[in-house]
Write a protein that holds these residues in place. Structure first.
Motif, PDB file in Angstrom:
ATOM      1  N   LEU A 150      37.818  50.581  35.879  1.00 24.45           N
ATOM      2  CA  LEU A 150      37.890  49.743  34.685  1.00 24.45           C
ATOM      3  C   LEU A 150      37.313  50.459  33.468  1.00 24.45           C
ATOM      4  CD1 LEU A 150      38.865  47.043  33.710  1.00 24.45           C
ATOM      5  CD2 LEU A 150      36.674  46.028  34.359  1.00 24.45           C
ATOM      6  N   SER A 160      34.027  46.368  31.854  1.00 22.89           N
ATOM      7  CA  SER A 160      33.577  47.450  32.732  1.00 22.89           C
ATOM      8  C   SER A 160      32.061  47.514  32.822  1.00 22.89           C
ATOM      9  CB  SER A 160      34.123  48.796  32.234  1.00 22.89           C
ATOM     10  OG  SER A 160      33.484  49.201  31.033  1.00 22.89           O
ATOM     11  N   LEU A 196      46.322  48.192  32.949  1.00 25.73           N
ATOM     12  CA  LEU A 196      45.590  47.862  34.174  1.00 25.73           C
ATOM     13  C   LEU A 196      46.460  48.061  35.401  1.00 25.73           C
ATOM     14  CD1 LEU A 196      43.631  44.648  33.133  1.00 25.73           C
ATOM     15  CD2 LEU A 196      42.657  46.837  33.784  1.00 25.73           C
TER      16      LEU A 196
END
Length: 462
Positions: free
Chosen positions: A317, A394, A458
């Motif tokens: 992430l 993140s 993502l």
């Protein structure tokens, strides 16, 4: 052996090398300059297409005895590099028609891209050193290429401090290689853990200088405000990748020790906070838009460093956040400095009062520049919003860092909104077509389109 795997790096390498040499000999008059500019555009567009197609086809793996490794982060960083260059060169193309050094500018911009692309896929210390040398030397020269007094003065300051930072890099890599016992960025054991921490710290100092993080930003305001706007549209966007890319490669490769993880969190979290706070505070006190963007870029680096602080504990992430924010920053920064170049030609100043009347006189330009400023601010659904969102997500294991980041993001409205407000105040501003104006509009359109598609990043990262 799958020789097709070599095409994503061999095709751009040959194209860029050929074109960077060819433009130096093609440019003899106005007509030949247009052909040289067309060759540069064509080379960059084909390079971008090759990278995107290779990423889509899943062409991943080691090459050249594992000196390079094709992977998703490398492809995405290469895409950001070429996109930023295309935006910058759209503004520079017409702007530097009267320069004696215009063909050198085209050549050096392509060579910078080549250096960053190689660093993006680097799997070996020597590849990073080579890519760094090519890209850094090119950006120092680009800063001075207009050859007016201010540009040369800014470029010399940039060069001298750059040489100092390069010394830290060499020492850092020396410690890194001795500590890991290998030139490869991939390692499974560490011979001297404390020496590895020292090496990473020295490398961080070197690369943080290049990206203008606090307290290594002393060169940045002078260079960004004194040098030619078109040159800085490239140096302030793609030039930042010369520091970000190798730092990202070093921190994501290998199996870090506990000492390294703690050191990385402490170092980058501290510098991230200081960069955000100092950048925001100083930007508040400025009335020149170039100076505001210079100090805001320090704050923007602070946001990117949030991802670096957690890169070794939440890698997937953090990489998504870093790449998305880098792309948003590169697009906005390249567009906004071209906007300043266009503004300076029409109103004669880049102070806030020079913005007045743009919304009435040139609605397209006002809308585009507003979108880019809002992207840096982090307003949805523009690309900059997703970058900050992914970075904050993140860092969920460090909630105090997220809170500080959110506060600083909100605080940045205090200097972005006044810039937008001034464009909507009464004043006189004429519509004049130029490459700089076109690049601002292209950058704004990209920020919206990529912003809408950003969640797919993502999916790409899995």
């Amino acid at each position: 052996m799958n020789y097709l795997l070599y095409l994503p790096i061999i095709i751009p390498s040959l194209l860029i090398l050929f074109s960077s040499i060819a433009v130096l000999f093609m440019d003899r008059d106005e007509g030949s300059y247009e052909r040289a500019l067309g060759l540069t555009y064509g080379t960059l567009v084909i390079t971008l297409a090759v990278i995107i197609v290779s990423l889509s086809l899943g062409m991943y793996g080691p090459m050249f005895s594992s000196s390079l490794y094709l992977d998703v982060p490398g492809y995405l960083l290469s895409i950001a590099t070429v996109v930023g260059t295309l935006i910058a060169i759209t503004g520079l193309g017409g702007h530097m028609k009267d320069w004696k050094t215009r063909s050198s500018m085209l050549s050096l911009m392509m060579l910078t891209d080549l250096g960053v692309i190689y660093m993006s896929f680097a799997y070996n210390v020597l590849v990073i050193l080579t890519g760094w040398a090519i890209a850094s030397a090119a950006t120092y020269a680009i800063t001075m290429l207009r050859k007016d007094r201010k540009s040369v003065e800014a470029g010399i300051k940039y060069l001298i401090l750059g040489l100092v930072s390069s010394s830290f890099m060499i020492l850092g890599f020396a410690a890194y290689v001795v500590a890991t016992g290998t030139l490869s960025l991939e390692f499974s054991s560490v011979v001297y853990p404390d020496l590895l921490v020292l090496g990473v710290a020295l490398l961080a100092v070197s690369f943080l200088f290049k990206i203008g993080a606090f307290p290594f930003q002393g060169w940045l305001p002078d260079v960004y405000t004194m040098a030619d706007r078109g040159s800085i549209s490239f140096v302030s966007s793609v030039g930042k990748l010369v520091g970000i890319v190798p730092l990202l490669k070093i921190l994501t490769m290998g199996d870090p020790t506990y000492q390294e993880e703690v050191a990385v969190i402490a170092l980058f979290a501290t510098i991230s906070i200081l960069s955000m706070v100092v950048g925001n505070i100083v930007a508040y006190s400025r009335s020149d838009v170039a100076s505001i963007l210079s100090f805001s870029s320090i704050a923007q680096v602070g946001f990117i460093l949030i991802g670096f602080a957690v890169i070794q504990i939440n890698a997937a992430l953090a990489e998504v956040g870093i790449f998305t924010q880098i792309l948003a920053y590169v697009i906005a920064q390249a567009g906004l400095f071209n906007f300043l170049g266009h503004l300076e030609k029409i109103s004669g100043t880049t102070n806030l009062e020079g913005l007045r009347g743009i919304a009435k006189g040139d609605r397209s330009l006002a809308t585009a520049s507003t979108i880019l400023l809002l992207s840096l601010l982090g307003i949805p659904p523009i690309l900059g919003f997703w970058g900050k969102l992914f970075l904050f997500e993140s860092a969920y294991t460090l909630p105090w860092l997220v809170v500080i980041g959110v506060i600083n993001s909100a605080a940045s409205a205090g200097y972005y909104i006044p810039v937008i407000r001034e464009m909507f105040r009464e004043g006189s501003f004429k519509v004049i077509r130029s490459g700089e104006r076109n690049s601002v509009i292209i950058a704004a359109v990209l920020s919206i389109i990529v912003g809408v598609l950003a969640p797919l990043i993502l999916v790409v990262f899995g």
